[in-house]
Design a protein around this motif. Structure first.
Motif, mmCIF file in Angstrom:
data_model
loop_
_atom_site.group_PDB
_atom_site.id
_atom_site.type_symbol
_atom_site.label_atom_id
_atom_site.label_comp_id
_atom_site.label_asym_id
_atom_site.label_seq_id
_atom_site.Cartn_x
_atom_site.Cartn_y
_atom_site.Cartn_z
ATOM 1 N N ASP A 117 -2.921 1.228 -5.663
ATOM 2 C CA ASP A 117 -1.893 2.245 -5.488
ATOM 3 C C ASP A 117 -2.417 3.209 -4.443
ATOM 4 O O ASP A 117 -3.511 3.766 -4.597
ATOM 5 N N ALA A 118 -1.669 3.411 -3.384
ATOM 6 C CA ALA A 118 -2.091 4.364 -2.361
ATOM 7 C C ALA A 118 -2.035 5.772 -2.940
ATOM 8 O O ALA A 118 -1.082 6.121 -3.636
ATOM 9 N N PRO A 119 -3.056 6.573 -2.694
ATOM 10 C CA PRO A 119 -2.997 7.950 -3.178
ATOM 11 C C PRO A 119 -1.948 8.749 -2.411
ATOM 12 O O PRO A 119 -1.554 8.372 -1.305
ATOM 13 N N ALA A 120 -1.506 9.841 -3.021
ATOM 14 C CA ALA A 120 -0.534 10.715 -2.361
ATOM 15 C C ALA A 120 -1.071 11.102 -0.989
ATOM 16 O O ALA A 120 -2.267 11.333 -0.814
ATOM 17 N N GLY A 121 -0.204 11.153 -0.023
ATOM 18 C CA GLY A 121 -0.612 11.533 1.324
ATOM 19 C C GLY A 121 -1.027 10.369 2.191
ATOM 20 O O GLY A 121 -1.186 10.521 3.394
ATOM 21 N N MET A 122 -1.236 9.183 1.596
ATOM 22 C CA MET A 122 -1.575 8.010 2.391
ATOM 23 C C MET A 122 -0.292 7.217 2.611
ATOM 24 O O MET A 122 0.289 6.710 1.662
ATOM 25 N N TYR A 171 1.496 -11.091 -10.472
ATOM 26 C CA TYR A 171 0.755 -12.115 -9.737
ATOM 27 C C TYR A 171 -0.159 -12.912 -10.673
ATOM 28 O O TYR A 171 -0.342 -14.115 -10.495
ATOM 29 N N HIS A 172 -0.694 -12.266 -11.683
ATOM 30 C CA HIS A 172 -1.495 -12.969 -12.685
ATOM 31 C C HIS A 172 -0.647 -14.003 -13.420
ATOM 32 O O HIS A 172 -1.099 -15.120 -13.691
ATOM 33 N N SER A 173 0.609 -13.656 -13.723
ATOM 34 C CA SER A 173 1.491 -14.612 -14.414
ATOM 35 C C SER A 173 1.825 -15.801 -13.516
ATOM 36 O O SER A 173 2.068 -16.902 -14.015
ATOM 37 N N LYS A 216 -3.531 5.867 -11.658
ATOM 38 C CA LYS A 216 -3.109 4.923 -10.622
ATOM 39 C C LYS A 216 -4.268 3.963 -10.352
ATOM 40 O O LYS A 216 -5.437 4.294 -10.553
ATOM 41 N N ILE A 217 -3.932 2.791 -9.857
ATOM 42 C CA ILE A 217 -4.952 1.762 -9.617
ATOM 43 C C ILE A 217 -5.648 2.005 -8.270
ATOM 44 O O ILE A 217 -5.025 1.966 -7.214
ATOM 45 N N MET A 218 -6.955 2.270 -8.351
ATOM 46 C CA MET A 218 -7.768 2.429 -7.156
ATOM 47 C C MET A 218 -8.088 1.050 -6.572
ATOM 48 O O MET A 218 -8.090 0.850 -5.359
ATOM 49 N N ARG A 270 -0.314 -1.844 -10.936
ATOM 50 C CA ARG A 270 -0.641 -2.460 -12.234
ATOM 51 C C ARG A 270 0.409 -3.516 -12.580
ATOM 52 O O ARG A 270 0.081 -4.641 -12.958
ATOM 53 N N GLU A 271 1.683 -3.168 -12.436
ATOM 54 C CA GLU A 271 2.784 -4.089 -12.719
ATOM 55 C C GLU A 271 2.748 -5.286 -11.765
ATOM 56 O O GLU A 271 2.950 -6.433 -12.167
#
Length: 138
Positions: free
Chosen positions: A67-72, A22-24, A49-51, A16-17
């Motif tokens: 955002d990679a999920p836990a375990g990835m 990158y948008h800025s 988290k961002i999918m 998200r951050e």
């Protein structure tokens, strides 16, 4: 049928951050979808988290993130750099300056032996970038 190649960057927890940053730099329209909103199976602790995040910037540029999920696993280093190139010096120098904020240039943006202006940097999120501004062709 149109086919496009778009960079898709994975983060651990700060997509998200990163997309806001990158948008800025690039402008355009930003779209975010969390794991909770996306309908995919996920750990409830990771629901915010961002999918999938997408920045549709001017000039047809698209940047995707998640955002990679836990375990990835996410590699600590990559052999890929995102390259920005063209002949609009003002625009490309603006992108360089924006991406360099909080980052680390690895090669200054300056005249290259092949006649273009070229530089490389790693932004504050660890993403490698190359910028090439076309020189005068004679």
């Amino acid at each position: 049928m149109t086919v496009r190649l778009n960079p898709y960057i994975s983060f651990h927890k700060n997509a998200r951050e990163a997309l806001a940053f990158y948008h800025s730099v690039f402008g355009g329209e930003m779209h975010l979808s969390t794991y909770a909103e996306g309908g995919m199976p996920h750990d409830p602790a990771e629901g915010q988290k961002i999918m999938h995040g997408q920045l549709d910037a001017p000039n047809g540029m698209t940047l995707m993130i998640s955002d990679a999920p836990a375990g990835m696993p996410i590699p600590n280093q990559s052999n890929i750099s995102v390259s920005l190139s063209g002949d609009d010096e003002t625009l490309l120098r603006g992108y360089w300056n924006g991406l360099a904020a909080g980052g680390q240039p690895t090669m200054p943006l300056e005249k290259a032996p092949w006649g273009d202006t070229f530089g490389m940097l790693v932004d504050k999120f660890g993403v490698s970038w190359m910028v090439n501004i076309a020189g005068q062709r004679g």
